[in-house]
Design a protein around this motif. Sequence first.
Motif, PDB file in Angstrom:
ATOM      1  N   UNK A  91       0.824  -1.196   0.000  1.00  0.00           N
ATOM      2  CA  UNK A  91       0.000   0.000   0.000  1.00  0.00           C
ATOM      3  C   UNK A  91       0.864   1.254   0.000  1.00  0.00           C
ATOM      4  N   UNK A  92       1.930   1.262   0.806  1.00  0.00           N
ATOM      5  CA  UNK A  92       2.832   2.406   0.819  1.00  0.00           C
ATOM      6  C   UNK A  92       3.467   2.641  -0.545  1.00  0.00           C
ATOM      7  N   UNK A  93       3.886   1.561  -1.199  1.00  0.00           N
ATOM      8  CA  UNK A  93       4.491   1.686  -2.523  1.00  0.00           C
ATOM      9  C   UNK A  93       3.486   2.213  -3.547  1.00  0.00           C
ATOM     10  N   UNK A  94       2.256   1.740  -3.472  1.00  0.00           N
ATOM     11  CA  UNK A  94       1.242   2.149  -4.436  1.00  0.00           C
ATOM     12  C   UNK A  94       0.794   3.590  -4.230  1.00  0.00           C
ATOM     13  N   UNK A  95       0.698   4.022  -2.950  1.00  0.00           N
ATOM     14  CA  UNK A  95       0.198   5.359  -2.655  1.00  0.00           C
ATOM     15  C   UNK A  95       1.225   6.457  -2.884  1.00  0.00           C
ATOM     16  N   UNK A  96       2.498   6.125  -2.857  1.00  0.00           N
ATOM     17  CA  UNK A  96       3.541   7.154  -2.880  1.00  0.00           C
ATOM     18  C   UNK A  96       3.420   8.121  -4.062  1.00  0.00           C
ATOM     19  N   UNK A  97       3.210   7.668  -5.310  1.00  0.00           N
ATOM     20  CA  UNK A  97       3.092   8.653  -6.403  1.00  0.00           C
ATOM     21  C   UNK A  97       1.915   9.608  -6.222  1.00  0.00           C
ATOM     22  N   UNK A  98       0.786   9.098  -5.730  1.00  0.00           N
ATOM     23  CA  UNK A  98      -0.375   9.952  -5.522  1.00  0.00           C
ATOM     24  C   UNK A  98      -0.146  10.977  -4.434  1.00  0.00           C
ATOM     25  N   UNK A  99       0.508  10.572  -3.347  1.00  0.00           N
ATOM     26  CA  UNK A  99       0.811  11.516  -2.269  1.00  0.00           C
ATOM     27  C   UNK A  99       1.795  12.565  -2.755  1.00  0.00           C
ATOM     28  N   UNK A 102       4.629   9.650   5.218  1.00  0.00           N
ATOM     29  CA  UNK A 102       5.894   9.931   5.895  1.00  0.00           C
ATOM     30  C   UNK A 102       7.048   9.941   4.904  1.00  0.00           C
ATOM     31  N   UNK A 103       7.048   9.007   3.947  1.00  0.00           N
ATOM     32  CA  UNK A 103       8.121   8.950   2.947  1.00  0.00           C
ATOM     33  C   UNK A 103       8.195  10.258   2.174  1.00  0.00           C
ATOM     34  N   UNK A 104       7.040  10.729   1.701  1.00  0.00           N
ATOM     35  CA  UNK A 104       7.006  11.947   0.887  1.00  0.00           C
ATOM     36  C   UNK A 104       7.353  13.171   1.726  1.00  0.00           C
ATOM     37  N   UNK A 105       6.795  13.264   2.937  1.00  0.00           N
ATOM     38  CA  UNK A 105       7.064  14.425   3.786  1.00  0.00           C
ATOM     39  C   UNK A 105       8.543  14.540   4.125  1.00  0.00           C
ATOM     40  N   UNK A 106       9.154  13.427   4.476  1.00  0.00           N
ATOM     41  CA  UNK A 106      10.570  13.459   4.828  1.00  0.00           C
ATOM     42  C   UNK A 106      11.423  13.888   3.639  1.00  0.00           C
ATOM     43  N   UNK A 107      11.096  13.370   2.474  1.00  0.00           N
ATOM     44  CA  UNK A 107      11.886  13.698   1.292  1.00  0.00           C
ATOM     45  C   UNK A 107      11.694  15.169   0.888  1.00  0.00           C
ATOM     46  N   UNK A 108      10.489  15.699   1.129  1.00  0.00           N
ATOM     47  CA  UNK A 108      10.213  17.094   0.766  1.00  0.00           C
ATOM     48  C   UNK A 108      10.585  18.078   1.871  1.00  0.00           C
ATOM     49  N   UNK A 109      11.000  17.559   3.023  1.00  0.00           N
ATOM     50  CA  UNK A 109      11.349  18.437   4.134  1.00  0.00           C
ATOM     51  C   UNK A 109      10.155  19.129   4.748  1.00  0.00           C
ATOM     52  N   UNK A 141      11.705   2.558   3.079  1.00  0.00           N
ATOM     53  CA  UNK A 141      12.193   3.931   3.096  1.00  0.00           C
ATOM     54  C   UNK A 141      13.373   4.114   2.146  1.00  0.00           C
ATOM     55  N   UNK A 142      14.277   3.182   2.132  1.00  0.00           N
ATOM     56  CA  UNK A 142      15.461   3.310   1.270  1.00  0.00           C
ATOM     57  C   UNK A 142      15.077   3.225  -0.196  1.00  0.00           C
ATOM     58  N   UNK A 143      14.099   2.400  -0.539  1.00  0.00           N
ATOM     59  CA  UNK A 143      13.672   2.293  -1.943  1.00  0.00           C
ATOM     60  C   UNK A 143      13.110   3.614  -2.454  1.00  0.00           C
ATOM     61  N   UNK A 144      12.535   4.416  -1.558  1.00  0.00           N
ATOM     62  CA  UNK A 144      11.943   5.681  -1.981  1.00  0.00           C
ATOM     63  C   UNK A 144      12.787   6.890  -1.579  1.00  0.00           C
ATOM     64  N   UNK A 145      14.019   6.662  -1.197  1.00  0.00           N
ATOM     65  CA  UNK A 145      14.935   7.761  -0.928  1.00  0.00           C
ATOM     66  C   UNK A 145      14.567   8.602   0.267  1.00  0.00           C
ATOM     67  N   UNK A 146      14.010   7.997   1.297  1.00  0.00           N
ATOM     68  CA  UNK A 146      13.642   8.730   2.506  1.00  0.00           C
ATOM     69  C   UNK A 146      14.906   9.055   3.295  1.00  0.00           C
ATOM     70  N   UNK A 147      15.230  10.339   3.488  1.00  0.00           N
ATOM     71  CA  UNK A 147      16.448  10.683   4.234  1.00  0.00           C
ATOM     72  C   UNK A 147      16.384  10.297   5.700  1.00  0.00           C
ATOM     73  N   UNK A 187      11.169   5.159  12.525  1.00  0.00           N
ATOM     74  CA  UNK A 187       9.905   4.467  12.321  1.00  0.00           C
ATOM     75  C   UNK A 187       8.884   5.401  11.672  1.00  0.00           C
ATOM     76  N   UNK A 188       8.426   5.103  10.435  1.00  0.00           N
ATOM     77  CA  UNK A 188       7.485   6.004   9.753  1.00  0.00           C
ATOM     78  C   UNK A 188       6.082   5.982  10.347  1.00  0.00           C
ATOM     79  N   UNK A 189       5.842   5.133  11.341  1.00  0.00           N
ATOM     80  CA  UNK A 189       4.541   5.140  12.012  1.00  0.00           C
ATOM     81  C   UNK A 189       4.448   6.230  13.071  1.00  0.00           C
ATOM     82  N   UNK A 190       5.600   6.836  13.425  1.00  0.00           N
ATOM     83  CA  UNK A 190       5.627   7.810  14.504  1.00  0.00           C
ATOM     84  C   UNK A 190       6.369   9.065  14.062  1.00  0.00           C
ATOM     85  N   UNK A 191       5.642  10.156  13.920  1.00  0.00           N
ATOM     86  CA  UNK A 191       6.280  11.428  13.584  1.00  0.00           C
ATOM     87  C   UNK A 191       7.157  11.892  14.742  1.00  0.00           C
ATOM     88  N   UNK A 192       8.339  12.417  14.436  1.00  0.00           N
ATOM     89  CA  UNK A 192       9.181  12.963  15.505  1.00  0.00           C
ATOM     90  C   UNK A 192       8.671  14.300  16.028  1.00  0.00           C
TER      91      UNK A 192
END
Length: 378
Positions: free
Chosen positions: A82-90, A112-119, A154-160, A165-170
């Motif tokens: 689901x994370x892999x499929x949703x990433x382009x839409x997010x 979380x993947x998109x937010x982290x990558x976009x800062x 996370x590594x497949x999508x270049x998450x810095x 843990x992407x389930x918990x925002x820092x």
Amino acid sequence: MSRFLFVMPPFAGHVGPAAGVAAELGRRGHEIAWAGTPEVIRPLTGAALIFECAVPPFPERPESIHGFAALKFRWENVLVPLGEAMEPGVRAAVTEFRPDVLVVDQQAVAGALVANRAGLRWATSASTSAELSDPPAGLPKVAEWLRGLMRGLQERFGDPQAGQDPRFSPALVLAFTTEELARTRAAGPVRFVGPSIQDRTSHVDFPWQALDPARRLVLVTLGTAGTGPRFLTECAAALRARSRRLQAVVVDPTGSLPGSGDVIVRRKVPRLALLERASALVCHAGYNTVCESLYHGVPLVVAPIRDDQPTIADQVVRAGAGIRLRFSRSTATQIGAAVDAVLDEPVFREGAEQVRKSFHGAGGAPAAADALEQLAAS
């Protein structure tokens, strides 16, 4: 004013708590958009702006798997795909909507993947209290496996922030529960706001004239699950045997269970309105159902089926607000005895009342909106 993008999985139970928060933010003048599945989001939110995200085909989970096998199946076959499929839409939603803050459900890790990558700043929407205590933490090998699985995504999508843990925002975790129910003092920026409850069933037709005020009302529901004909039949038998002092309302989405004056059977019911009159609730330990019951101080008999439900059922028991049964094996005799106990033994009503007070004092959707406004302004 700020822009908030809510990133949700295609699961109604996860969208529901966020809907009240989004509505509150909208009333305060903020701009709101959603990323997810329009067919799930729009009926629950009335949202006008939804960025559609792809959803992969989910395999049917074997009924026989439980414990770690069930956790492994859910992450490998549902949540990671689901994370892999949703990433382009997010990613497209972020590009077009330009949010100040993302509100990301724990099971929509693409946010979380998109937010982290976009800062971008992002907050976790913990729609269920099951993962706040991180159950695998007590099982080091399971926790290590889960961390590795998420890190690989996370590594497949270049998450810095790979490894976090992407389930918990820092920055902020909105927990739609309280410590009185969750029984955990979660570390980090957790804000216990209590349940965000909106009544979307008030329009459902119901034969109110059939309710007998001289008898105590017991509501039985398994949510939208269509997997419980045997359990519902046993519940109806247990409550029919107590018809001199109890009246039952059983929610049967399949319409296969016969009704009578003693047991009112409906495909849908106005649940919140019925809980205002109910003395007990029998359910599958679905989180939204449990929260609605305890919000009204109604004790529970819980028979968990799958996913986070066993954890939620344990929390109900530890809070002293109910009794747990085995869904697949409970008989009318056992169900009846459990209902008698939660109705007649004061400890269960007292436990439910303690959770009710904590829910009402936590602030709900307005408190969650306050926390998000603070995050946006930080």
